[in-house]
Design a protein around this motif. Structure first.
Motif, PDB file in Angstrom:
ATOM      1  N   LEU A 181       0.744  -1.175  -0.129  1.00  0.00           N
ATOM      2  CA  LEU A 181      -0.005   0.181  -0.116  1.00  0.00           C
ATOM      3  C   LEU A 181       1.044   1.277   0.023  1.00  0.00           C
ATOM      4  O   LEU A 181       0.612   2.257  -0.731  1.00  0.00           O
ATOM      5  CB  LEU A 181      -1.031  -0.053   1.275  1.00  0.00           C
ATOM      6  CG  LEU A 181      -1.945  -0.946   1.373  1.00  0.00           C
ATOM      7  CD1 LEU A 181      -2.662  -1.236   2.584  1.00  0.00           C
ATOM      8  CD2 LEU A 181      -2.926  -0.921  -0.112  1.00  0.00           C
ATOM      9  N   LYS A 182       1.943   1.261   0.712  1.00  0.00           N
ATOM     10  CA  LYS A 182       2.815   2.515   0.773  1.00  0.00           C
ATOM     11  C   LYS A 182       3.404   2.425  -0.744  1.00  0.00           C
ATOM     12  O   LYS A 182       3.798   3.658  -1.014  1.00  0.00           O
ATOM     13  CB  LYS A 182       3.913   1.988   1.856  1.00  0.00           C
ATOM     14  CG  LYS A 182       3.360   2.278   3.333  1.00  0.00           C
ATOM     15  CD  LYS A 182       4.372   1.804   4.350  1.00  0.00           C
ATOM     16  CE  LYS A 182       3.810   1.798   5.667  1.00  0.00           C
ATOM     17  NZ  LYS A 182       4.943   1.522   6.730  1.00  0.00           N
ATOM     18  N   GLY A 183       3.780   1.662  -1.208  1.00  0.00           N
ATOM     19  CA  GLY A 183       4.485   1.601  -2.646  1.00  0.00           C
ATOM     20  C   GLY A 183       3.530   2.177  -3.650  1.00  0.00           C
ATOM     21  O   GLY A 183       4.164   2.915  -4.544  1.00  0.00           O
ATOM     22  N   MET A 184       2.240   2.047  -3.334  1.00  0.00           N
ATOM     23  CA  MET A 184       1.170   2.608  -4.307  1.00  0.00           C
ATOM     24  C   MET A 184       1.454   4.324  -4.569  1.00  0.00           C
ATOM     25  O   MET A 184       0.926   4.754  -5.610  1.00  0.00           O
ATOM     26  CB  MET A 184      -0.178   2.260  -3.991  1.00  0.00           C
ATOM     27  CG  MET A 184      -0.437   0.813  -4.240  1.00  0.00           C
ATOM     28  SD  MET A 184       0.072   0.001  -5.853  1.00  0.00           S
ATOM     29  CE  MET A 184      -1.377   1.013  -6.855  1.00  0.00           C
ATOM     30  N   SER A 185       1.958   4.822  -3.443  1.00  0.00           N
ATOM     31  CA  SER A 185       2.358   6.577  -3.503  1.00  0.00           C
ATOM     32  C   SER A 185       3.292   6.727  -4.812  1.00  0.00           C
ATOM     33  O   SER A 185       3.027   7.879  -5.410  1.00  0.00           O
ATOM     34  CB  SER A 185       2.769   6.729  -2.304  1.00  0.00           C
ATOM     35  OG  SER A 185       4.211   6.401  -2.058  1.00  0.00           O
ATOM     36  N   PHE A 218      -1.028   2.929 -11.540  1.00  0.00           N
ATOM     37  CA  PHE A 218      -1.623   1.584 -11.591  1.00  0.00           C
ATOM     38  C   PHE A 218      -2.477   1.572 -10.568  1.00  0.00           C
ATOM     39  O   PHE A 218      -2.598   2.442  -9.623  1.00  0.00           O
ATOM     40  CB  PHE A 218      -0.277   0.680 -11.209  1.00  0.00           C
ATOM     41  CG  PHE A 218       0.744   0.278 -12.150  1.00  0.00           C
ATOM     42  CD1 PHE A 218       0.659  -0.646 -12.724  1.00  0.00           C
ATOM     43  CD2 PHE A 218       1.649   1.182 -12.557  1.00  0.00           C
ATOM     44  CE1 PHE A 218       1.445  -1.255 -13.752  1.00  0.00           C
ATOM     45  CE2 PHE A 218       2.574   1.004 -13.381  1.00  0.00           C
ATOM     46  CZ  PHE A 218       2.346  -0.358 -14.048  1.00  0.00           C
ATOM     47  N   SER A 219      -3.487   0.506 -10.471  1.00  0.00           N
ATOM     48  CA  SER A 219      -4.535   0.133  -9.547  1.00  0.00           C
ATOM     49  C   SER A 219      -3.934  -0.890  -8.842  1.00  0.00           C
ATOM     50  O   SER A 219      -3.588  -2.302  -9.364  1.00  0.00           O
ATOM     51  CB  SER A 219      -5.818   0.138 -10.197  1.00  0.00           C
ATOM     52  OG  SER A 219      -5.974  -0.822 -10.916  1.00  0.00           O
ATOM     53  N   ILE A 255      -3.661   3.773   2.849  1.00  0.00           N
ATOM     54  CA  ILE A 255      -3.754   4.200   1.362  1.00  0.00           C
ATOM     55  C   ILE A 255      -3.196   5.513   1.262  1.00  0.00           C
ATOM     56  O   ILE A 255      -3.961   6.411   1.632  1.00  0.00           O
ATOM     57  CB  ILE A 255      -5.183   3.681   0.539  1.00  0.00           C
ATOM     58  CG1 ILE A 255      -5.378   2.239   0.833  1.00  0.00           C
ATOM     59  CG2 ILE A 255      -5.063   4.146  -0.587  1.00  0.00           C
ATOM     60  CD1 ILE A 255      -6.942   1.946   0.427  1.00  0.00           C
ATOM     61  N   PRO A 256      -1.931   5.660   0.454  1.00  0.00           N
ATOM     62  CA  PRO A 256      -1.661   6.984   0.021  1.00  0.00           C
ATOM     63  C   PRO A 256      -2.751   7.808  -0.656  1.00  0.00           C
ATOM     64  O   PRO A 256      -3.497   7.215  -1.517  1.00  0.00           O
ATOM     65  CB  PRO A 256      -0.375   6.871  -0.738  1.00  0.00           C
ATOM     66  CG  PRO A 256       0.043   5.354  -0.415  1.00  0.00           C
ATOM     67  CD  PRO A 256      -1.317   4.742  -0.304  1.00  0.00           C
ATOM     68  N   GLN A 257      -2.613   8.998  -0.500  1.00  0.00           N
ATOM     69  CA  GLN A 257      -3.626   9.921  -1.228  1.00  0.00           C
ATOM     70  C   GLN A 257      -3.589   9.952  -2.766  1.00  0.00           C
ATOM     71  O   GLN A 257      -2.291  10.072  -3.157  1.00  0.00           O
ATOM     72  CB  GLN A 257      -3.520  11.541  -0.613  1.00  0.00           C
ATOM     73  CG  GLN A 257      -4.442  12.536  -1.204  1.00  0.00           C
ATOM     74  CD  GLN A 257      -4.182  13.810  -0.874  1.00  0.00           C
ATOM     75  OE1 GLN A 257      -3.590  14.104   0.111  1.00  0.00           O
ATOM     76  NE2 GLN A 257      -5.326  14.693  -1.326  1.00  0.00           N
ATOM     77  N   ALA A 286       9.506   1.306  -1.885  1.00  0.00           N
ATOM     78  CA  ALA A 286      10.019   2.172  -3.158  1.00  0.00           C
ATOM     79  C   ALA A 286      10.568   1.225  -4.087  1.00  0.00           C
ATOM     80  O   ALA A 286      10.569   1.328  -5.196  1.00  0.00           O
ATOM     81  CB  ALA A 286      11.324   3.137  -2.586  1.00  0.00           C
ATOM     82  N   ALA A 287      11.361  -0.043  -3.502  1.00  0.00           N
ATOM     83  CA  ALA A 287      12.043  -0.855  -4.255  1.00  0.00           C
ATOM     84  C   ALA A 287      10.584  -1.788  -4.828  1.00  0.00           C
ATOM     85  O   ALA A 287      10.721  -2.062  -6.067  1.00  0.00           O
ATOM     86  CB  ALA A 287      12.658  -1.923  -3.614  1.00  0.00           C
ATOM     87  N   PHE A 288       9.588  -1.984  -4.309  1.00  0.00           N
ATOM     88  CA  PHE A 288       8.537  -2.609  -5.021  1.00  0.00           C
ATOM     89  C   PHE A 288       7.845  -1.754  -5.982  1.00  0.00           C
ATOM     90  O   PHE A 288       7.641  -2.334  -7.157  1.00  0.00           O
ATOM     91  CB  PHE A 288       7.259  -2.742  -3.684  1.00  0.00           C
ATOM     92  CG  PHE A 288       6.032  -2.947  -4.358  1.00  0.00           C
ATOM     93  CD1 PHE A 288       5.758  -4.185  -4.920  1.00  0.00           C
ATOM     94  CD2 PHE A 288       5.007  -2.005  -4.401  1.00  0.00           C
ATOM     95  CE1 PHE A 288       4.368  -4.544  -5.240  1.00  0.00           C
ATOM     96  CE2 PHE A 288       3.713  -2.305  -4.574  1.00  0.00           C
ATOM     97  CZ  PHE A 288       3.493  -3.647  -5.128  1.00  0.00           C
ATOM     98  N   ALA A 289       7.787  -0.366  -6.101  1.00  0.00           N
ATOM     99  CA  ALA A 289       7.321   0.504  -6.752  1.00  0.00           C
ATOM    100  C   ALA A 289       8.074   0.447  -8.261  1.00  0.00           C
ATOM    101  O   ALA A 289       7.758   0.329  -9.356  1.00  0.00           O
ATOM    102  CB  ALA A 289       7.287   1.887  -6.471  1.00  0.00           C
ATOM    103  N   ARG A 290       9.525   0.324  -7.932  1.00  0.00           N
ATOM    104  CA  ARG A 290      10.595   0.364  -8.813  1.00  0.00           C
ATOM    105  C   ARG A 290      10.481  -0.821  -9.977  1.00  0.00           C
ATOM    106  O   ARG A 290      10.376  -0.883 -11.185  1.00  0.00           O
ATOM    107  CB  ARG A 290      11.957   0.292  -8.325  1.00  0.00           C
ATOM    108  CG  ARG A 290      12.293   1.847  -8.073  1.00  0.00           C
ATOM    109  CD  ARG A 290      14.044   2.148  -7.976  1.00  0.00           C
ATOM    110  NE  ARG A 290      14.344   1.169  -6.818  1.00  0.00           N
ATOM    111  CZ  ARG A 290      14.466   1.423  -5.652  1.00  0.00           C
ATOM    112  NH1 ARG A 290      14.067   2.794  -5.050  1.00  0.00           N
ATOM    113  NH2 ARG A 290      14.998   0.621  -4.674  1.00  0.00           N
TER     114      ARG A 290
END
Length: 360
Positions: A203-207, A212-213, A232-234, A307-311
């Motif tokens: 959930l944090k990585g979704m920022s 993406f959803s 959930i990030p804004q 952050a690594a998840f998002a990358r």
């Protein structure tokens, strides 16, 4: 071989991991051996293959201590159960008990659906290793579902019995996606919401993934959903499905960019194999079990690093990288099948029967 297979952990509404594992293994084994199922509720039959069965007590009943009185008249060569709690007093057959994983020794919080007295015993049981040893050493052989779990069983000396692998596998007959067709910018998570599953980090990585959803497919209690929604990030898009059918699950996975999980502990990680079978890449925590299952096909990230998840997800937004991972996923998934698992069980049944005759 005449094998009795314990199907009493089959659910009556929808499959969970143990339920699907047992049902699928029964169906595959019945094609190569004489199989009879044990059930304790006839509603379980709607999620089981058409195999001969008998009805006995619940595995949670005090009568479980004497279940062999019901099994002995069937004259089986061996009995297999997908967990380790089956009664064994007075048995006249080879017995294969299964320890799926050691997750709850690291994370002893019990599943919420269990009755309160069982949850209390569950937590106490997983505070020490000696009860597990007492259970497993009643068997002729011990099965587990991965090399990772086998290594841990050996490391903690949980049994004196030989340990064999009967792996998990995806459901057969799936049609994989065409790697040429670009995916939707969706991410799929299938699994529980217990703390060790580490949904919070995703959930944090979704920022960092505004395009993406994230689709959370499993059933969730209102209380746990409220906890996660607060994280959930804004601006992030997170959809709670609160349960999906098998067809809905496949449809979502076939369109997604990736199936994702940052779980800190697993016995196997079946959603990985299910995704790879359909040609969908996976992004997972860098753990021993996920390395075993995903091989070179998966993308690995530190479990606590959003952050690594998002990358890793952003890398799959590149068409060539996504296609490469899709093809690699299909190749990796081809190594898993219920036919192989059934053959492994048949070999174990033969070995267990022989060991039991020697011990008698």
């Amino acid at each position: 071989m005449k094998i009795v297979m314990d199907a009493r952990f089959t659910r009556t509404d929808f499959h969970d991991g143990i339920s699907r594992y047992g049902s699928s293994l029964i169906e595959a084994t019945a094609k190569i051996a004489d199989v009879t199922m044990l059930i304790n509720d006839e509603r379980q039959l709607q999620l089981l293959p058409e195999v001969p069965w008998i009805k006995v007590n619940s595995p949670l009943s005090p009568m479980e201590l004497f279940v062999s009185r019901k099994v002995n008249p069937l004259n089986p060569d061996a009995v297999f159960t997908p967990l380790q709690t089956m009664g064994s007093w007075g048995r006249k057959y080879g017995l294969i008990l299964t320890l799926q994983d050691l997750i709850y020794y690291q994370h002893p919080e019990p599943p919420g659906f269990l009755p309160l007295p069982v949850r209390v015993l569950w937590r106490l049981y997983h505070k020490a290793y000696w009860p597990q040893r007492l259970l497993l050493n009643r068997a002729d052989l011990v099965a587990t579902i991965s090399w990772t779990s086998k290594r841990l069983i050996e490391e903690f000396r949980l049994t004196q019995r030989p340990i064999r692998i009967i792996g998990n596998a995806p459901q057969p007959g799936k049609t994989p996606r065409d790697p040429v067709i670009s995916p939707e910018k969706t991410l799929i998570y299938m699994g529980s919401f217990m703390p060790y599953k580490n949904v919070e980090t995703m959930l944090k990585g979704m920022s960092d993934l505004p395009d993406f959803s994230l689709h959370l497919l499993s059933r969730i209690t209102p209380e746990r959903r409220t906890e996660l929604e607060a994280l959930i990030p804004q601006g992030a898009r997170v959809i709670f499905h609160n349960g999906v059918s098998d067809q809905e699950y496949d449809d979502l996975v076939l369109r997604a960019t990736a199936v994702v999980t940052l779980s800190k502990a697993e016995g196997y990680g079946l959603p990985l194999v299910e995704a790879m079978t359909l040609g969908t890449p996976v992004v997972v925590a860098d753990t021993e079990i996920f390395r075993e299952v995903g091989g070179d096909a998966a993308s690995y990230v530190p479990a606590e690093d959003p952050a690594a998840f998002a990358r890793a997800v952003q890398a799959l937004a590149e068409p060539e990288e996504w296609r490469r991972r899709s093809v690699a996923s299909l190749q990796r998934a081809a190594s898993y099948s219920w036919e192989r698992s059934a053959q492994a069980l048949l070999s174990m049944a033969e070995e267990a029967a022989q060991l039991h005759r020697v011990r008698r």
